[in-house]
Design a protein around this motif. Sequence first.
Motif, mmCIF file in Angstrom:
data_model
loop_
_atom_site.group_PDB
_atom_site.id
_atom_site.type_symbol
_atom_site.label_atom_id
_atom_site.label_comp_id
_atom_site.label_asym_id
_atom_site.label_seq_id
_atom_site.Cartn_x
_atom_site.Cartn_y
_atom_site.Cartn_z
ATOM 1 N N LEU B 296 -6.088 -2.642 0.132
ATOM 2 C CA LEU B 296 -5.980 -3.786 -1.465
ATOM 3 C C LEU B 296 -4.336 -4.278 -0.878
ATOM 4 O O LEU B 296 -3.703 -5.642 -0.655
ATOM 5 C CB LEU B 296 -6.031 -3.295 -2.658
ATOM 6 N N LEU B 299 -4.100 -6.649 2.161
ATOM 7 C CA LEU B 299 -4.694 -8.017 1.895
ATOM 8 C C LEU B 299 -3.831 -9.260 0.992
ATOM 9 O O LEU B 299 -4.097 -9.859 1.125
ATOM 10 C CB LEU B 299 -6.304 -8.106 1.429
ATOM 11 N N GLY B 300 -3.255 -8.156 -0.229
ATOM 12 C CA GLY B 300 -2.507 -8.393 -1.083
ATOM 13 C C GLY B 300 -1.217 -8.679 -0.188
ATOM 14 O O GLY B 300 -0.845 -10.349 -0.810
ATOM 15 N N ASP B 301 -0.682 -8.589 0.577
ATOM 16 C CA ASP B 301 0.497 -9.226 1.439
ATOM 17 C C ASP B 301 -0.167 -10.303 2.403
ATOM 18 O O ASP B 301 1.354 -11.897 1.855
ATOM 19 C CB ASP B 301 0.701 -8.048 3.045
ATOM 20 N N VAL B 303 -2.291 -12.877 0.998
ATOM 21 C CA VAL B 303 -2.152 -13.892 0.378
ATOM 22 C C VAL B 303 -0.989 -14.085 -0.300
ATOM 23 O O VAL B 303 -0.979 -15.474 -0.341
ATOM 24 C CB VAL B 303 -2.754 -13.308 -1.213
ATOM 25 N N ALA B 304 -0.760 -13.033 -0.645
ATOM 26 C CA ALA B 304 1.581 -13.055 -0.495
ATOM 27 C C ALA B 304 2.248 -14.376 0.228
ATOM 28 O O ALA B 304 2.701 -14.933 0.139
ATOM 29 C CB ALA B 304 2.708 -12.273 -1.083
ATOM 30 N N PRO B 310 -6.568 -16.729 -2.456
ATOM 31 C CA PRO B 310 -6.999 -15.609 -3.403
ATOM 32 C C PRO B 310 -8.162 -14.880 -3.813
ATOM 33 O O PRO B 310 -8.494 -13.893 -3.224
ATOM 34 C CB PRO B 310 -5.796 -15.557 -4.551
ATOM 35 N N ALA B 313 -9.451 -13.999 -0.315
ATOM 36 C CA ALA B 313 -9.612 -12.826 -0.211
ATOM 37 C C ALA B 313 -10.388 -11.725 -1.059
ATOM 38 O O ALA B 313 -10.639 -10.754 -0.365
ATOM 39 C CB ALA B 313 -7.768 -12.755 -0.337
#
Lengths: 323, 323
Positions: B296, B299-301, B303-304, B310, B313
Amino acid sequence: MDITDIAQRVSAGERRALARAITLVESGRADHRVLAGQLLAALPQDRQALRIGLSGTPGVGKSTFIESFGMMLIRQGLRVAVLAVDPSSSRSGGSILGDKTRMDLLSREADAFIRPSPSQTHLGGVARRSREAVRLCEAAGFDVVLIETVGVGQSETVVAEMSDLFLLLLAPAGGDELQGVKRGIMEMADIILVNKADGDLKPAAVRTQADYAGALRLLRKRPQDPDGYPLAMAVSALQENGLAEAWESMTALVNWRRDEGFWDKTRAAQARYWFEEDVKQRLLAQLQGAEARAALAALGDKVAEGDVDPSAAAQSFVEGLGR
Amino acid sequence: MDITDIAQRVSAGERRALARAITLVESGRADHRVLAGQLLAALPQDRQALRIGLSGTPGVGKSTFIESFGMMLIRQGLRVAVLAVDPSSSRSGGSILGDKTRMDLLSREADAFIRPSPSQTHLGGVARRSREAVRLCEAAGFDVVLIETVGVGQSETVVAEMSDLFLLLLAPAGGDELQGVKRGIMEMADIILVNKADGDLKPAAVRTQADYAGALRLLRKRPQDPDGYPLAMAVSALQENGLAEAWESMTALVNWRRDEGFWDKTRAAQARYWFEEDVKQRLLAQLQGAEARAALAALGDKVAEGDVDPSAAAQSFVEGLGR
C-alpha cells in the motif's frame, strides 16, 4: 465512443466534450468505467487549476456569490468551472446547481462551465466521480475550479480533500441568533466569508465576521497557514463588495503555500488519501449489496437492543460474509 | 482460567478480579479473545454507570482534576473507575495514567479503580479494548466511569462514542495566546471546563471561559442538548472550586437526557455504531499485515508522485489482495 477524439477535444477546452466526459466518469456501468480510465490516462497530466472548495448552507447566497465571484474572475481573463458535490441531492428533492438560471450571467459566458451534482449515490461514489470531474476540468484548461457543497454529512470533508483552499460562506447572524455552523466545519475553512454585508444586514455581517475571527483565533494554527490565516471577512456578493479583497487573500494564501512547498505536498497527500480511501471503499463495498445491508441492519437492531455484544455480532457477521 | 469464578468476582466488585478481567480483554491472543467473549457474556448486563469522557492536552491539569473530582464523588458515596484511551502511549514515551502517584489520594481509595491505557496498538483495537473495559467496570458496580484521553488523532471521537457525556478540560489562555484546541474537538464537548481558575490565572480563566461560551453559541444546537448546553465553566481542580457546580451541571444534563429518552437512544446508537465499526475493522484488517502495508505504501508513493491515478491504483491493489 472514440476516447482519443474525446480526449483531444477536452484538452482543447471544448465544453460539450467536457460535459460528455464528465457524464462518462459519472457512470457506474462497468464498460463505462473502463472507458473512463482510458480517457483519464489519455489526458494531459500537467495542467493544474486552482481548486476552491466552497461550503455554505442554503440561504447564505451561495449562487449569488458564485455568480459575482465567477464573473469577476472571468473579467480578469480566467476560465472558471463550477462543480457541485451533493450526495443528498435526490433525497432533498433538488440538486444544488440543478438550476443554472440562478447563475444567469455566468452560465452564458464562453469561459465558464457549470455542472450540476451527479444524482444521488453513496458518498464514496460521489467523491470518486467529483474528483475525476475536477481532473477533467483541469485537463480542459480551466484556471479555477469551484467545488460547491452544502453542509450535509461528510460532504465538506470530501470537498476539502480535493481542494487547494476551502471557503466557508455564512450569513450574518442576529444578536442571540444561533449561526448553525455545523460542528467541525470551521476546522476546514481557510477563509470564512460572511456574505450579505449590504443594506440593513451590514452591521450584523461585520459583527458576525468579528465573532468568527475571534473563534478562529481559539483554534490551533496549522502548518499550512501563514500568519493571519484562517481569516474571516465580510463581503457582499450582491453589491460585489469585498470580492476583490477575498480573491487577493486567496491568491496570497495560495502563493505562500506554493512558495513554502505546501501546494505540492498537499496535492501529493490528497492523491495518496484518495488512493487509500478508494482501496477501503472497494473492501467495504461488500457491505453495500441489498442482502448485506439487510443483514447488517437486522443484527444492528439486536445489538442496539442489547441482545448481542457488538464485537461478537461483528465476528459472526464477517464470518457469514465469507460463506 | 475459570471464567465463571472471575465473572462472579467481578460482579461482586473485586478490584483484583476486575484488573485481571481487563488484562484478558486487552489481550490480542485468539484463545484470550474466546475467553473474553465468554466472560462478557457471563456478566450482568443490566448495570449502567455514568460514562464520562474527558479530554485535555498535557498541562491542563487533567490528573489533578480527576483526583479532586473523583475524591468529591467518593465522598458522596459513589464508586469511581478511571480508564485511559491513548493509542499513542508507547510512541510518546509514556502512557497517560501510567503513573498512579499523580492521583495519590484516589488510588488509595477502596471505592476507586484506576487503570492505565493499554500499550500501543492501532486505534480500532484500542477502541474495542476500552469499550470492553468500560463494560467490565459497569458490571463491577461502579457508578461513574471516567474515560480519559489526550488530544491525539481520533482518540476523542473514540471516547465520545463510548461516553454518556463528554468533558473538554482546558487551561486559561493569555491575551493573544492561542489556546490550541484541536479543530473539531469543540464539536464533541457537552461541557468545557477551563481549569486553573485560581491565583494569578483566575482572571485569564474567567476570560477564556467567556470566549469559549461565545464560541459554543456559534455552533449548531444538537437535539440531545437542553437549553444552555453545551456550556463552558471555570473551575479550580487544585482549590476544588467549581467542581460541585460542574457535577450539578453534569447530572442536570444527564437527567434531562434520561427523561427525554436521549440516554437510551444514544446508548443504542453507540452499540450499533461499534458493531458497524467492528465489522469494518475486520474487513479492513486485510490492509494491516506487514506485506499489505508495504504494498500500500509503495503504490501510494507512485500515486503521490502522480505516476498512477488513485482509482486505477486502488483497483489493481484490491485485485492483488484477492490473489
